[in-house]
Design a protein around this motif. Sequence first.
Motif, PDB file in Angstrom:
ATOM      1  N   MET A 109       0.842  -1.177   0.000  1.00 17.47           N
ATOM      2  CA  MET A 109       0.000   0.000   0.000  1.00 17.47           C
ATOM      3  C   MET A 109       0.886   1.240   0.000  1.00 17.47           C
ATOM      4  SD  MET A 109      -2.995   1.256   2.659  1.00 17.47           S
ATOM      5  CE  MET A 109      -2.160   0.916   4.161  1.00 17.47           C
ATOM      6  N   ASP A 110       0.560   2.187  -0.867  1.00 15.56           N
ATOM      7  CA  ASP A 110       1.254   3.471  -0.903  1.00 15.56           C
ATOM      8  C   ASP A 110       0.678   4.339   0.205  1.00 15.56           C
ATOM      9  OD1 ASP A 110       2.288   5.994  -1.410  1.00 15.56           O
ATOM     10  OD2 ASP A 110       2.022   5.854  -3.565  1.00 15.56           O
ATOM     11  N   ILE A 111       1.492   4.742   1.161  1.00 14.69           N
ATOM     12  CA  ILE A 111       1.020   5.485   2.321  1.00 14.69           C
ATOM     13  C   ILE A 111       0.672   6.936   2.008  1.00 14.69           C
ATOM     14  CG2 ILE A 111       2.165   4.020   4.006  1.00 14.69           C
ATOM     15  CD1 ILE A 111       4.445   6.052   4.072  1.00 14.69           C
ATOM     16  N   HIS A 112       0.929   7.384   0.788  1.00  9.55           N
ATOM     17  CA  HIS A 112       0.633   8.756   0.401  1.00  9.55           C
ATOM     18  C   HIS A 112      -0.485   8.836  -0.631  1.00  9.55           C
ATOM     19  CE1 HIS A 112       4.031  10.046   2.729  1.00  9.55           C
ATOM     20  NE2 HIS A 112       4.792   9.197   2.093  1.00  9.55           N
ATOM     21  N   ARG A 113      -1.212   7.730  -0.840  1.00  6.65           N
ATOM     22  CA  ARG A 113      -2.332   7.675  -1.779  1.00  6.65           C
ATOM     23  C   ARG A 113      -3.487   6.901  -1.155  1.00  6.65           C
ATOM     24  NH1 ARG A 113      -1.601   9.103  -6.923  1.00  6.65           N
ATOM     25  NH2 ARG A 113       0.485   9.663  -7.555  1.00  6.65           N
ATOM     26  N   CYS A 114      -4.676   7.161  -1.644  1.00  2.00           N
ATOM     27  CA  CYS A 114      -5.852   6.422  -1.175  1.00  2.00           C
ATOM     28  C   CYS A 114      -5.683   4.957  -1.557  1.00  2.00           C
ATOM     29  CB  CYS A 114      -7.110   6.995  -1.825  1.00  2.00           C
ATOM     30  SG  CYS A 114      -8.606   6.053  -1.455  1.00  2.00           S
ATOM     31  N   PRO A 115      -5.869   4.022  -0.616  1.00  2.00           N
ATOM     32  CA  PRO A 115      -5.711   2.604  -0.943  1.00  2.00           C
ATOM     33  C   PRO A 115      -6.832   2.083  -1.850  1.00  2.00           C
ATOM     34  CG  PRO A 115      -6.391   2.864   1.334  1.00  2.00           C
ATOM     35  CD  PRO A 115      -6.123   4.237   0.800  1.00  2.00           C
ATOM     36  N   ARG A 116      -7.925   2.806  -1.951  1.00  2.00           N
ATOM     37  CA  ARG A 116      -9.042   2.364  -2.788  1.00  2.00           C
ATOM     38  C   ARG A 116      -8.887   2.811  -4.236  1.00  2.00           C
ATOM     39  NH1 ARG A 116     -15.063   3.936  -3.376  1.00  2.00           N
ATOM     40  NH2 ARG A 116     -15.938   1.940  -4.002  1.00  2.00           N
ATOM     41  N   CYS A 117      -8.584   4.100  -4.456  1.00  2.00           N
ATOM     42  CA  CYS A 117      -8.582   4.621  -5.825  1.00  2.00           C
ATOM     43  C   CYS A 117      -7.228   5.167  -6.279  1.00  2.00           C
ATOM     44  CB  CYS A 117      -9.645   5.703  -5.984  1.00  2.00           C
ATOM     45  SG  CYS A 117      -9.258   7.242  -5.112  1.00  2.00           S
ATOM     46  N   TRP A 128      -5.873   8.095  -5.341  1.00  2.00           N
ATOM     47  CA  TRP A 128      -5.816   9.554  -5.359  1.00  2.00           C
ATOM     48  C   TRP A 128      -4.723  10.043  -4.397  1.00  2.00           C
ATOM     49  CZ3 TRP A 128      -8.723  12.469  -8.625  1.00  2.00           C
ATOM     50  CH2 TRP A 128      -8.671  13.843  -8.457  1.00  2.00           C
ATOM     51  N   PRO A 129      -3.911  11.042  -4.789  1.00  2.00           N
ATOM     52  CA  PRO A 129      -2.856  11.563  -3.899  1.00  2.00           C
ATOM     53  C   PRO A 129      -3.452  12.265  -2.677  1.00  2.00           C
ATOM     54  CG  PRO A 129      -2.633  12.420  -6.145  1.00  2.00           C
ATOM     55  CD  PRO A 129      -3.911  11.666  -6.093  1.00  2.00           C
ATOM     56  N   LEU A 130      -2.994  11.907  -1.505  1.00  2.00           N
ATOM     57  CA  LEU A 130      -3.516  12.485  -0.269  1.00  2.00           C
ATOM     58  C   LEU A 130      -3.204  13.963  -0.137  1.00  2.00           C
ATOM     59  CD1 LEU A 130      -2.759   9.664   2.302  1.00  2.00           C
ATOM     60  CD2 LEU A 130      -4.858  10.126   1.063  1.00  2.00           C
ATOM     61  N   ALA A 131      -2.146  14.417  -0.756  1.00  2.00           N
ATOM     62  CA  ALA A 131      -1.784  15.836  -0.669  1.00  2.00           C
ATOM     63  C   ALA A 131      -2.858  16.730  -1.286  1.00  2.00           C
ATOM     64  CB  ALA A 131      -0.452  16.077  -1.350  1.00  2.00           C
ATOM     65  N   ASP A 132      -3.697  16.173  -2.181  1.00  2.00           N
ATOM     66  CA  ASP A 132      -4.748  16.940  -2.840  1.00  2.00           C
ATOM     67  C   ASP A 132      -6.062  16.948  -2.072  1.00  2.00           C
ATOM     68  OD1 ASP A 132      -2.918  17.360  -4.847  1.00  2.00           O
ATOM     69  OD2 ASP A 132      -3.833  15.935  -6.238  1.00  2.00           O
ATOM     70  N   TYR A 183      -8.742  12.470  10.081  1.00  2.00           N
ATOM     71  CA  TYR A 183      -9.595  11.746   9.141  1.00  2.00           C
ATOM     72  C   TYR A 183      -9.766  12.582   7.890  1.00  2.00           C
ATOM     73  CZ  TYR A 183     -10.704   8.665  12.984  1.00  2.00           C
ATOM     74  OH  TYR A 183     -10.621   7.782  14.021  1.00  2.00           O
ATOM     75  N   VAL A 184      -9.696  11.911   6.733  1.00  2.00           N
ATOM     76  CA  VAL A 184      -9.776  12.592   5.440  1.00  2.00           C
ATOM     77  C   VAL A 184     -10.791  11.853   4.575  1.00  2.00           C
ATOM     78  CG1 VAL A 184      -8.446  13.270   3.407  1.00  2.00           C
ATOM     79  CG2 VAL A 184      -7.349  13.216   5.631  1.00  2.00           C
ATOM     80  N   ARG A 185     -11.637  12.601   3.874  1.00  2.00           N
ATOM     81  CA  ARG A 185     -12.608  12.004   2.951  1.00  2.00           C
ATOM     82  C   ARG A 185     -12.017  12.067   1.546  1.00  2.00           C
ATOM     83  NH1 ARG A 185     -17.862   9.757   3.689  1.00  2.00           N
ATOM     84  NH2 ARG A 185     -18.813   9.692   1.648  1.00  2.00           N
ATOM     85  N   CYS A 186     -11.883  10.921   0.901  1.00  2.00           N
ATOM     86  CA  CYS A 186     -11.325  10.854  -0.450  1.00  2.00           C
ATOM     87  C   CYS A 186     -12.413  11.153  -1.480  1.00  2.00           C
ATOM     88  CB  CYS A 186     -10.728   9.467  -0.715  1.00  2.00           C
ATOM     89  SG  CYS A 186      -9.886   9.363  -2.310  1.00  2.00           S
ATOM     90  N   VAL A 187     -12.014  11.491  -2.690  1.00  2.00           N
ATOM     91  CA  VAL A 187     -12.964  11.762  -3.768  1.00  2.00           C
ATOM     92  C   VAL A 187     -13.771  10.515  -4.137  1.00  2.00           C
ATOM     93  CG1 VAL A 187     -11.656  13.681  -4.717  1.00  2.00           C
ATOM     94  CG2 VAL A 187     -11.214  11.393  -5.561  1.00  2.00           C
ATOM     95  N   CYS A 188     -13.273   9.318  -3.827  1.00  2.00           N
ATOM     96  CA  CYS A 188     -13.987   8.073  -4.133  1.00  2.00           C
ATOM     97  C   CYS A 188     -15.028   7.740  -3.069  1.00  2.00           C
ATOM     98  CB  CYS A 188     -13.006   6.913  -4.286  1.00  2.00           C
ATOM     99  SG  CYS A 188     -12.215   6.388  -2.751  1.00  2.00           S
TER     100      CYS A 188
END
Length: 54
Positions: free
Chosen positions: A1-9, A11-15, A28-33
């Motif tokens: 798992m890339d710790i700097h991206r959403c594990p589902r889609c 998407w870069p967490l920095a965005d 807690y962060v809500r991803c675009v997915c």
Amino acid sequence: MDIHRCPRCGWPLADLPVAQPVSRRLEYVRCVCGSWLARLDGQVVGATKGQLTR
């Protein structure tokens, strides 16, 4: 798992905006997915939805 991206889609967490800081280290962060992500010191440690299938 890339710790700097959403594990589902992927998407870069920095965005993504921080939705709910719990402490200095945990947020807690809500991803675009639609997945909720738990970040500890800026790294993903959990998610509410599994990886998308292709």
